[in-house]
Design a protein around this motif. Structure first.
Motif, PDB file in Angstrom:
ATOM      1  N   LEU A 398      39.452  38.598  33.467  1.00 38.53           N
ATOM      2  CA  LEU A 398      39.552  37.289  34.112  1.00 38.53           C
ATOM      3  C   LEU A 398      40.078  37.410  35.538  1.00 38.53           C
ATOM      4  CD1 LEU A 398      40.934  35.247  31.099  1.00 38.53           C
ATOM      5  CD2 LEU A 398      38.676  35.015  32.140  1.00 38.53           C
ATOM      6  N   ARG A 399      41.040  38.298  35.737  1.00 41.18           N
ATOM      7  CA  ARG A 399      41.596  38.484  37.078  1.00 41.18           C
ATOM      8  C   ARG A 399      40.523  38.987  38.044  1.00 41.18           C
ATOM      9  NH1 ARG A 399      45.890  40.547  35.477  1.00 41.18           N
ATOM     10  NH2 ARG A 399      45.219  42.720  35.437  1.00 41.18           N
ATOM     11  N   GLU A 400      39.674  39.906  37.578  1.00 46.17           N
ATOM     12  CA  GLU A 400      38.606  40.423  38.437  1.00 46.17           C
ATOM     13  C   GLU A 400      37.627  39.324  38.830  1.00 46.17           C
ATOM     14  OE1 GLU A 400      36.955  43.565  36.134  1.00 46.17           O
ATOM     15  OE2 GLU A 400      38.467  45.041  36.739  1.00 46.17           O
ATOM     16  N   LYS A 401      37.328  38.414  37.900  1.00 44.21           N
ATOM     17  CA  LYS A 401      36.414  37.313  38.215  1.00 44.21           C
ATOM     18  C   LYS A 401      37.057  36.330  39.193  1.00 44.21           C
ATOM     19  CE  LYS A 401      32.995  38.715  35.810  1.00 44.21           C
ATOM     20  NZ  LYS A 401      31.816  39.270  36.514  1.00 44.21           N
ATOM     21  N   ILE A 402      38.311  35.993  38.971  1.00 40.28           N
ATOM     22  CA  ILE A 402      38.980  35.027  39.839  1.00 40.28           C
ATOM     23  C   ILE A 402      39.111  35.571  41.261  1.00 40.28           C
ATOM     24  CG2 ILE A 402      41.180  33.837  40.234  1.00 40.28           C
ATOM     25  CD1 ILE A 402      41.472  33.610  37.214  1.00 40.28           C
ATOM     26  N   LEU A 403      39.312  36.879  41.383  1.00 38.37           N
ATOM     27  CA  LEU A 403      39.453  37.478  42.717  1.00 38.37           C
ATOM     28  C   LEU A 403      38.163  37.404  43.524  1.00 38.37           C
ATOM     29  CD1 LEU A 403      41.659  40.612  41.941  1.00 38.37           C
ATOM     30  CD2 LEU A 403      42.319  38.555  43.195  1.00 38.37           C
ATOM     31  N   LEU A 404      37.031  37.127  42.867  1.00 37.63           N
ATOM     32  CA  LEU A 404      35.774  36.967  43.593  1.00 37.63           C
ATOM     33  C   LEU A 404      35.762  35.692  44.430  1.00 37.63           C
ATOM     34  CD1 LEU A 404      33.202  37.966  40.806  1.00 37.63           C
ATOM     35  CD2 LEU A 404      33.926  39.351  42.758  1.00 37.63           C
ATOM     36  N   ILE A 405      36.605  34.715  44.063  1.00 40.23           N
ATOM     37  CA  ILE A 405      36.629  33.430  44.764  1.00 40.23           C
ATOM     38  C   ILE A 405      37.300  33.624  46.122  1.00 40.23           C
ATOM     39  CG2 ILE A 405      37.419  31.036  44.653  1.00 40.23           C
ATOM     40  CD1 ILE A 405      37.483  31.337  41.597  1.00 40.23           C
ATOM     41  N   ARG A 406      36.605  33.258  47.177  1.00 44.03           N
ATOM     42  CA  ARG A 406      37.134  33.491  48.526  1.00 44.03           C
ATOM     43  C   ARG A 406      38.113  32.416  48.954  1.00 44.03           C
ATOM     44  NH1 ARG A 406      31.024  34.477  50.788  1.00 44.03           N
ATOM     45  NH2 ARG A 406      30.633  36.471  49.739  1.00 44.03           N
ATOM     46  N   ASP A 407      37.884  31.188  48.538  1.00 44.56           N
ATOM     47  CA  ASP A 407      38.750  30.086  48.945  1.00 44.56           C
ATOM     48  C   ASP A 407      40.097  30.201  48.231  1.00 44.56           C
ATOM     49  OD1 ASP A 407      39.976  27.327  48.631  1.00 44.56           O
ATOM     50  OD2 ASP A 407      38.332  26.838  49.995  1.00 44.56           O
ATOM     51  N   PRO A 408      41.206  30.367  48.965  1.00 44.54           N
ATOM     52  CA  PRO A 408      42.509  30.589  48.305  1.00 44.54           C
ATOM     53  C   PRO A 408      42.963  29.412  47.453  1.00 44.54           C
ATOM     54  CG  PRO A 408      42.780  30.271  50.685  1.00 44.54           C
ATOM     55  CD  PRO A 408      41.315  30.405  50.437  1.00 44.54           C
ATOM     56  N   SER A 409      42.659  28.197  47.887  1.00 43.63           N
ATOM     57  CA  SER A 409      43.072  27.037  47.102  1.00 43.63           C
ATOM     58  C   SER A 409      42.333  26.983  45.768  1.00 43.63           C
ATOM     59  CB  SER A 409      42.814  25.751  47.899  1.00 43.63           C
ATOM     60  OG  SER A 409      43.127  24.612  47.117  1.00 43.63           O
ATOM     61  N   ILE A 410      41.012  27.191  45.800  1.00 43.94           N
ATOM     62  CA  ILE A 410      40.234  27.178  44.558  1.00 43.94           C
ATOM     63  C   ILE A 410      40.663  28.338  43.670  1.00 43.94           C
ATOM     64  CG2 ILE A 410      37.920  27.343  43.587  1.00 43.94           C
ATOM     65  CD1 ILE A 410      36.849  26.081  46.130  1.00 43.94           C
ATOM     66  N   ARG A 411      40.898  29.503  44.270  1.00 42.00           N
ATOM     67  CA  ARG A 411      41.351  30.655  43.488  1.00 42.00           C
ATOM     68  C   ARG A 411      42.654  30.350  42.764  1.00 42.00           C
ATOM     69  NH1 ARG A 411      40.743  34.175  47.246  1.00 42.00           N
ATOM     70  NH2 ARG A 411      42.891  34.242  47.991  1.00 42.00           N
ATOM     71  N   SER A 412      43.563  29.658  43.447  1.00 43.61           N
ATOM     72  CA  SER A 412      44.837  29.290  42.828  1.00 43.61           C
ATOM     73  C   SER A 412      44.635  28.328  41.664  1.00 43.61           C
ATOM     74  CB  SER A 412      45.754  28.654  43.879  1.00 43.61           C
ATOM     75  OG  SER A 412      46.931  28.148  43.290  1.00 43.61           O
ATOM     76  N   HIS A 413      43.757  27.338  41.849  1.00 40.37           N
ATOM     77  CA  HIS A 413      43.514  26.368  40.772  1.00 40.37           C
ATOM     78  C   HIS A 413      42.818  27.027  39.583  1.00 40.37           C
ATOM     79  CE1 HIS A 413      45.023  22.765  42.641  1.00 40.37           C
ATOM     80  NE2 HIS A 413      44.343  23.010  43.750  1.00 40.37           N
ATOM     81  N   TYR A 414      41.898  27.951  39.850  1.00 42.99           N
ATOM     82  CA  TYR A 414      41.274  28.676  38.753  1.00 42.99           C
ATOM     83  C   TYR A 414      42.322  29.485  37.989  1.00 42.99           C
ATOM     84  CZ  TYR A 414      36.220  27.975  38.914  1.00 42.99           C
ATOM     85  OH  TYR A 414      34.959  27.442  38.787  1.00 42.99           O
ATOM     86  N   GLY A 415      43.219  30.141  38.729  1.00 39.98           N
ATOM     87  CA  GLY A 415      44.267  30.914  38.073  1.00 39.98           C
ATOM     88  C   GLY A 415      45.132  30.051  37.179  1.00 39.98           C
ATOM     89  N   GLN A 416      45.464  28.841  37.647  1.00 36.58           N
ATOM     90  CA  GLN A 416      46.288  27.943  36.850  1.00 36.58           C
ATOM     91  C   GLN A 416      45.536  27.457  35.612  1.00 36.58           C
ATOM     92  OE1 GLN A 416      49.644  27.084  37.405  1.00 36.58           O
ATOM     93  NE2 GLN A 416      49.311  26.406  35.304  1.00 36.58           N
ATOM     94  N   ALA A 417      44.234  27.138  35.780  1.00 42.08           N
ATOM     95  CA  ALA A 417      43.440  26.683  34.635  1.00 42.08           C
ATOM     96  C   ALA A 417      43.316  27.787  33.587  1.00 42.08           C
ATOM     97  CB  ALA A 417      42.064  26.234  35.107  1.00 42.08           C
ATOM     98  N   ILE A 418      43.082  29.019  34.043  1.00 44.46           N
ATOM     99  CA  ILE A 418      43.000  30.144  33.111  1.00 44.46           C
ATOM    100  C   ILE A 418      44.339  30.364  32.428  1.00 44.46           C
ATOM    101  CG2 ILE A 418      42.755  32.656  32.998  1.00 44.46           C
ATOM    102  CD1 ILE A 418      40.096  31.269  33.213  1.00 44.46           C
ATOM    103  N   LYS A 419      45.414  30.217  33.179  1.00 40.64           N
ATOM    104  CA  LYS A 419      46.743  30.400  32.598  1.00 40.64           C
ATOM    105  C   LYS A 419      46.994  29.352  31.506  1.00 40.64           C
ATOM    106  CE  LYS A 419      50.087  31.613  35.277  1.00 40.64           C
ATOM    107  NZ  LYS A 419      51.154  31.626  36.299  1.00 40.64           N
ATOM    108  N   ASP A 420      46.590  28.111  31.754  1.00 39.77           N
ATOM    109  CA  ASP A 420      46.769  27.059  30.750  1.00 39.77           C
ATOM    110  C   ASP A 420      45.981  27.372  29.481  1.00 39.77           C
ATOM    111  OD1 ASP A 420      48.358  25.704  32.531  1.00 39.77           O
ATOM    112  OD2 ASP A 420      46.805  24.300  33.174  1.00 39.77           O
ATOM    113  N   MET A 421      44.725  27.820  29.642  1.00 39.50           N
ATOM    114  CA  MET A 421      43.920  28.125  28.465  1.00 39.50           C
ATOM    115  C   MET A 421      44.449  29.366  27.739  1.00 39.50           C
ATOM    116  SD  MET A 421      40.011  27.184  29.637  1.00 39.50           S
ATOM    117  CE  MET A 421      40.078  27.835  31.299  1.00 39.50           C
TER     118      MET A 421
END
Length: 648
Positions: A398-421
């Protein structure tokens, strides 16, 4: 195409923004002052009843105080008409009576050639439509009737038929005076390898014209009538007009429908698009026989912020969805994403809408999943995470996929959503496993007996110590959340003895990456204004080095590591004491005392720390080093166990 200097300034000067906007809105007469060019209306970009959309006609700019949309006449036409920049300029230039600048000679020649090829393609469209109505097209007409395509639908999508003849279209176009090379360059025929007359590209197929966003026919898609044909669907070859990676079937009508509020649906094929459009989903498009490309994604996002990818409900459909996700992750921008609607097993949109109607399709679209959910499902469905190694593998993927996101804000929100799940998945505590081997029926010892009293005293002391350790760990994590990620798994596995501690632990795990100040606000919102303050006031917490010097990460890291190790050791001793207490009423043997000594030694190894004052130790019977007061408590418990043995 580049525009000469001053052209856009002249266009904006000649264009009245209020007139351009006035075609799309109803002005509020009470707030507007037409004489000053100060106009107000409900915003055309979001649903509202109040007039928060402001046009300053003199400056040539608009701004919405609700959704914050802003721009000039060109951007307004782009957004409301769903066209690109140059097309918006052409629209406004025509209204202002301005001639678009001429291209350079080479570009003009290329444009002229493209126009000639487009004319040849239109001749082919008419030929194929006519052939569908002849005797040769009877089988094709029966097939279309079997698919319940009304004649009006066939006419709307200009469906035709290419008879199974080698030079049917070639001869027709030559009779119209079309040059050989033009037919070949349009992709409508192929040169013979034997030196004979070129032969038609499409033979024995139902024909679907493919038009670009401007409405020009640039290619064809043909469905084979012969079920044994090697290619069920065949597209035109790449030409000066046609690049399949940059083309969407039904692009123009779908763009117009999106501008009127229809959701943009991306299906897999021509028949899906036609069925969806006939069912009322007119903003439907399809890629042309290949996976969605990066260019096509950008085209989709120009039409709608959140297109819905509608895929077949089978393994191939899921694989296609996963390919789209991998492609889209690096391209995500704020407000630009995808949702995925998976059809029922074994059905595509065409099957579903014809079997159950538009309502069934709408229900599937309403359940469309966001990208982050499908990404999570891909990595977790059908898998068991019953070991630290498997959990770590999930985190890595999951970390490797999230790191593909270039936009730092979207990357942060994806990280939080993954953390919640992830928290939702791993916080489900597994039921306690029964002890192996035969169990004797256990009767709780009489609390009045000395053995029971001793065991209860020891257990109570351990419970209090465990709670103190938890408090130090949570206070350290709250004051220095930068170290939480390193100890995330241990914190998740920590069974808090205090419900308040459990709630605090959950908030810290969910929001540690927001920083200490934001984390404190989250704790205040979710638990209470004084929750953290009460924790920090506890004497044993206030004395902890990580609390006294919260800014020093290394001290916080050492404290977390030591306290978690001590907590594990305390829990181990508490568990052994509990089992030993159970065994008091039975025949006690040396294994009981051995287990207690080993657990106590493990606990004391964890307690040895440079941050604690050194204490004097005594040796137990088995050589374990124990603090004197602990050895006294343990000896008392062991004596009671011995005294309770039968025959004593």
């Amino acid at each position: 195409m580049s525009l000469p200097p001053g052209f856009l300034d002249e266009l904006r000067t000649r264009t009245s923004l209020s007139q351009v906007v006035g075609r799309k809105v109803m002005w509020d007469a009470r707030k507007s002052n037409q004489g000053k060019g100060d106009m107000w209306a409900p915003c055309p970009f979001h649903q509202e009843k109040t007039a928060s959309f402001h046009v300053d006609d003199r400056k040539g700019f608009y701004y919405c105080f609700g959704c914050h949309a802003k721009g000039d006449a060109i951007s307004f036409v782009k957004d409301t008409e769903n066209v690109d920049f140059m097309e918006a300029v052409r629209i406004l230039a025509a209204e202002a009576g301005m001639q678009m600048p001429d291209r350079d000679p080479q570009a003009q020649a290329k444009a002229d050639r493209a126009s000639q090829l487009a004319e040849v393609m239109e001749l082919a469209v008419k030929h194929f439509k006519l052939q569908l109505k002849t005797g040769a097209g009877a089988a094709a007409r029966d097939y279309l009737a079997g698919r319940r395509l009304a004649e009006a639908t066939q006419e709307r999508f200009e469906i035709g038929f290419a008879p199974d003849a080698w030079q049917g279209l070639w001869d027709h176009l030559k009779a119209k005076g079309v040059d050989d090379q033009m037919i070949l360059d349009a992709g409508l025929a192929k040169p013979s390898q034997k030196g004979g007359k070129p032969y038609d590209t499409f033979r024995g197929r139902i024909m679907f014209p493919i038009r670009d966003a401007r409405g020009r026919c640039i290619a064809f898609g043909g469905r084979a009538m012969d079920p044994n044909d090697n290619a069920k669907y065949l597209n035109s070859p790449e030409t000066a007009l046609f690049d399949k990676s940059r083309t969407l079937y039904n692009h123009g009508p779908a763009r117009e429908a999106c501008g009127k509020g229809q959701p943009l649906i991306v299906a897999e094929g021509y028949m899906d698009v036609i069925a969806l459009s006939e069912g009322g989903f007119t903003a439907s498009v399809a890629p042309l026989g290949t996976a969605v490309t990066e260019t096509q994604l950008q085209m989709l996002w120009r039409m709608a912020d959140e297109p819905i990818i509608a895929l077949d409900g089978d393994t191939a459909g899921l694989r296609a969805a996963h390919r789209v996700i991998d492609l889209a992750l690096p391209l995500l921008e704020a407000g630009k994403s995808l949702r995925f609607a998976l059809m029922p097993e074994g059905q595509d949109p065409d099957d579903l809408i014809r079997a159950e109607g538009p309502g069934a399709v709408q229900a599937v679209l309403d359940r469309a999943l966001p990208m982050v959910q499908l990404l999570w499902n891909r990595e977790t469905e059908g898998r068991v995470f019953d070991s630290p190694e498997r959990k770590a593998a999930l985190d890595k993927a999951l970390r490797e996929k999230i790191l593909l996101i270039r936009d730092p804000s979207i990357r942060s929100h994806y990280g939080q959503a993954i953390k919640d799940m992830r928290w939702e998945l791993f916080s489900r505590r597994a039921p306690a496993q029964p002890r192996s081997g035969p169990r004797r029926k256990w009767n709780a010892p009489d609390p009045a007996t000395p053995a029971a009293k001793a065991s209860l005293l020891v257990a109570a002391g351990e419970a209090a110590t465990i709670q103190m350790r938890e408090a130090v760990i949570l206070a350290t994590a709250a004051l220095c959340p930068d170290v939480v990620e390193e100890f995330e798994h241990a914190l998740e596995a920590m069974d808090c003895t205090n419900p308040d501690h459990a709630r605090l632990r959950d908030v810290i795990l969910h929001h540690a990456d927001t920083g200490a100040e934001s984390l404190a606000l989250y704790i205040e919102q979710k638990i209470g204004a004084d929750a953290l303050e009460k924790l920090l006031r506890l004497p044993h917490v206030a004395l902890a080095p990580s609390v006294r010097r919260p800014a020093e990460q290394e001290i916080a890291r050492m404290t977390m590591a030591e306290e978690l190790a001590k907590l594990d050791a305390h829990r181990g001793l508490a568990a052994e004491i509990s089992e030993a207490s159970e065994d008091i009423s039975h025949v006690a043997d040396e294994s009981v005392t051995y287990r207690l000594h080993q657990a106590a030694e493990a606990r004391n190894r964890a307690l040895r720390s440079e941050q604690e004052d050194r204490a004097e130790y005594d040796l137990a019977d088995n050589g374990a080093r124990l603090k004197r007061e602990e050895k006294a408590r343990l000896d008392a418990l062991l004596n009671e166990i011995k005294n309770s043995e039968p025959g004593r």
